[in-house]
Motif scaffolding. Structure first.
Motif, PDB file in Angstrom:
ATOM      1  N   UNK A 194     -14.098  61.229  60.512  1.00  0.00           N
ATOM      2  CA  UNK A 194     -13.328  61.903  61.553  1.00  0.00           C
ATOM      3  C   UNK A 194     -11.843  61.960  61.218  1.00  0.00           C
ATOM      4  N   UNK A 195     -11.304  60.873  60.691  1.00  0.00           N
ATOM      5  CA  UNK A 195      -9.860  60.800  60.431  1.00  0.00           C
ATOM      6  C   UNK A 195      -9.498  61.094  58.981  1.00  0.00           C
ATOM      7  N   UNK A 196     -10.484  61.070  58.077  1.00  0.00           N
ATOM      8  CA  UNK A 196     -10.208  61.264  56.661  1.00  0.00           C
ATOM      9  C   UNK A 196      -9.591  60.057  55.983  1.00  0.00           C
ATOM     10  N   UNK A 197      -9.676  58.892  56.619  1.00  0.00           N
ATOM     11  CA  UNK A 197      -9.115  57.675  56.040  1.00  0.00           C
ATOM     12  C   UNK A 197     -10.159  56.946  55.204  1.00  0.00           C
ATOM     13  N   UNK A 198      -9.761  56.546  54.009  1.00  0.00           N
ATOM     14  CA  UNK A 198     -10.615  55.805  53.076  1.00  0.00           C
ATOM     15  C   UNK A 198      -9.999  54.442  52.827  1.00  0.00           C
ATOM     16  N   UNK A 199     -10.834  53.417  52.791  1.00  0.00           N
ATOM     17  CA  UNK A 199     -10.344  52.088  52.412  1.00  0.00           C
ATOM     18  C   UNK A 199     -11.334  51.439  51.452  1.00  0.00           C
ATOM     19  N   UNK A 200     -10.796  50.868  50.388  1.00  0.00           N
ATOM     20  CA  UNK A 200     -11.590  50.103  49.441  1.00  0.00           C
ATOM     21  C   UNK A 200     -11.601  48.650  49.904  1.00  0.00           C
ATOM     22  N   UNK A 201     -12.754  48.005  49.752  1.00  0.00           N
ATOM     23  CA  UNK A 201     -12.929  46.648  50.268  1.00  0.00           C
ATOM     24  C   UNK A 201     -13.376  45.700  49.163  1.00  0.00           C
ATOM     25  N   UNK A 202     -12.942  44.437  49.274  1.00  0.00           N
ATOM     26  CA  UNK A 202     -13.461  43.351  48.428  1.00  0.00           C
ATOM     27  C   UNK A 202     -14.018  42.276  49.352  1.00  0.00           C
ATOM     28  N   UNK A 203     -15.232  41.847  49.064  1.00  0.00           N
ATOM     29  CA  UNK A 203     -15.934  40.908  49.942  1.00  0.00           C
ATOM     30  C   UNK A 203     -16.364  39.692  49.138  1.00  0.00           C
ATOM     31  N   UNK A 204     -15.751  38.537  49.359  1.00  0.00           N
ATOM     32  CA  UNK A 204     -16.244  37.316  48.708  1.00  0.00           C
ATOM     33  C   UNK A 204     -17.663  37.012  49.176  1.00  0.00           C
ATOM     34  N   UNK A 205     -18.471  36.459  48.292  1.00  0.00           N
ATOM     35  CA  UNK A 205     -19.830  36.089  48.645  1.00  0.00           C
ATOM     36  C   UNK A 205     -20.219  34.864  47.822  1.00  0.00           C
ATOM     37  N   UNK A 206     -21.417  34.344  48.048  1.00  0.00           N
ATOM     38  CA  UNK A 206     -21.870  33.140  47.353  1.00  0.00           C
ATOM     39  C   UNK A 206     -22.321  33.508  45.944  1.00  0.00           C
ATOM     40  N   UNK A 207     -21.353  33.670  45.057  1.00  0.00           N
ATOM     41  CA  UNK A 207     -21.666  34.089  43.691  1.00  0.00           C
ATOM     42  C   UNK A 207     -22.419  33.000  42.938  1.00  0.00           C
TER      43      UNK A 207
END
Length: 251
Positions: free
Chosen positions: A210-223
């Motif tokens: 709807x807004x045309x906004x993009x965000x890249x995310x980094x998600x820590x996890x139990x590597x």
């Protein structure tokens, strides 16, 4: 409507679970899985089943080169560890899971968006977008304003103006980027299951249609747990250890 863009899951249950939870908490209402659901990781059956469930609820999923290799056999260009992982993975999947992978499309178009694993100019050739040249070739190959693809495991953003001016951007996590409507855009969200930029945290992106906004995310996890699953998978011990180390180091 927020769309979660998730690519290169590589049978990593822990990373995929963390990304799904993070996306839903942050308002994702739809999901696009950009290929390479399997390969390398220790939980291919679980990951395929999760994607099947998402697709049954309306999610988009396309075929990656590792998914294709499960169906047709390892490609000659694949490295030995990837080849070993493909052969092991195939033995872990039942007929219904294999049929699901075989039925994945090479690309999908919807609402001025193209979803594809590698590129728009030759989806089945799996050529990498390694820089601006390949990105522009991909953008010129589609009429869609937005192209979302994976294959390259590092997050990147490219654009092409109406006058032919090209640009590229290495994004910072969590920053909203307005995708201006007078440009074409190519979005590479990075790898959920096997990041390769020295940071093991899972990658994905959120796009607000709807807004045309993009965000890249980094998600820590139990590597550590993901690496342990690879070590305990039944793969050749040396291969499993190398693949586990790549998860731990983000390589």
């Amino acid at each position: 409507m927020k769309l979660a863009l998730i690519s290169d899951l590589h049978a990593n249950r822990e990373a995929f679970s963390a990304v799904l939870d993070h996306a839903r908490i942050n308002g994702a209402q739809e999901f696009a899985l950009l290929g390479d659901l399997v390969g390398y990781g220790g939980d291919p059956a679980w990951v395929v089943d999760q994607v099947r469930e998402l697709v049954s609820q309306g999610a988009i999923a396309v075929m990656g080169n590792h998914d294709s290799a499960i169906v047709t056999g390892p490609l000659p260009s694949m490295r030995d560890d990837a080849r070993d992982a493909i052969l092991w993975t195939r033995a872990q999947l039942d007929a219904a899971q294999l049929d699901f992978l075989a039925g994945l499309p090479m690309h999908h178009e919807r609402d001025d968006c193209l979803f594809v694993h590698a590129n728009a100019f030759d989806p089945a050739g799996y050529e990498y977008i390694q820089g601006r040249l390949e990105a522009m070739r991909s953008l010129h190959a589609t009429h869609c304003r937005y192209t979302f693809c994976g294959h390259m495991h590092d997050p990147r953003l490219y654009h092409l103006s109406g006058t032919g001016k090209a640009g590229e951007f290495v994004p910072s996590p969590g920053v909203d980027i307005p995708l201006l409507p007078n440009r074409q855009w190519l979005v590479i969200p990075g790898s959920c299951g096997q990041p390769r930029d020295g940071n093991p945290a899972a990658c994905y992106a959120l796009f607000d249609m709807a807004t045309g906004l993009l965000s890249f995310q980094r998600v820590p996890y139990d590597v550590d747990a993901a690496a342990a699953r690879v070590r305990q998978s039944g793969l050749n011990a040396a291969v499993a250890e190398r693949l586990a180390q790549r998860l731990l180091l983000g390589e």
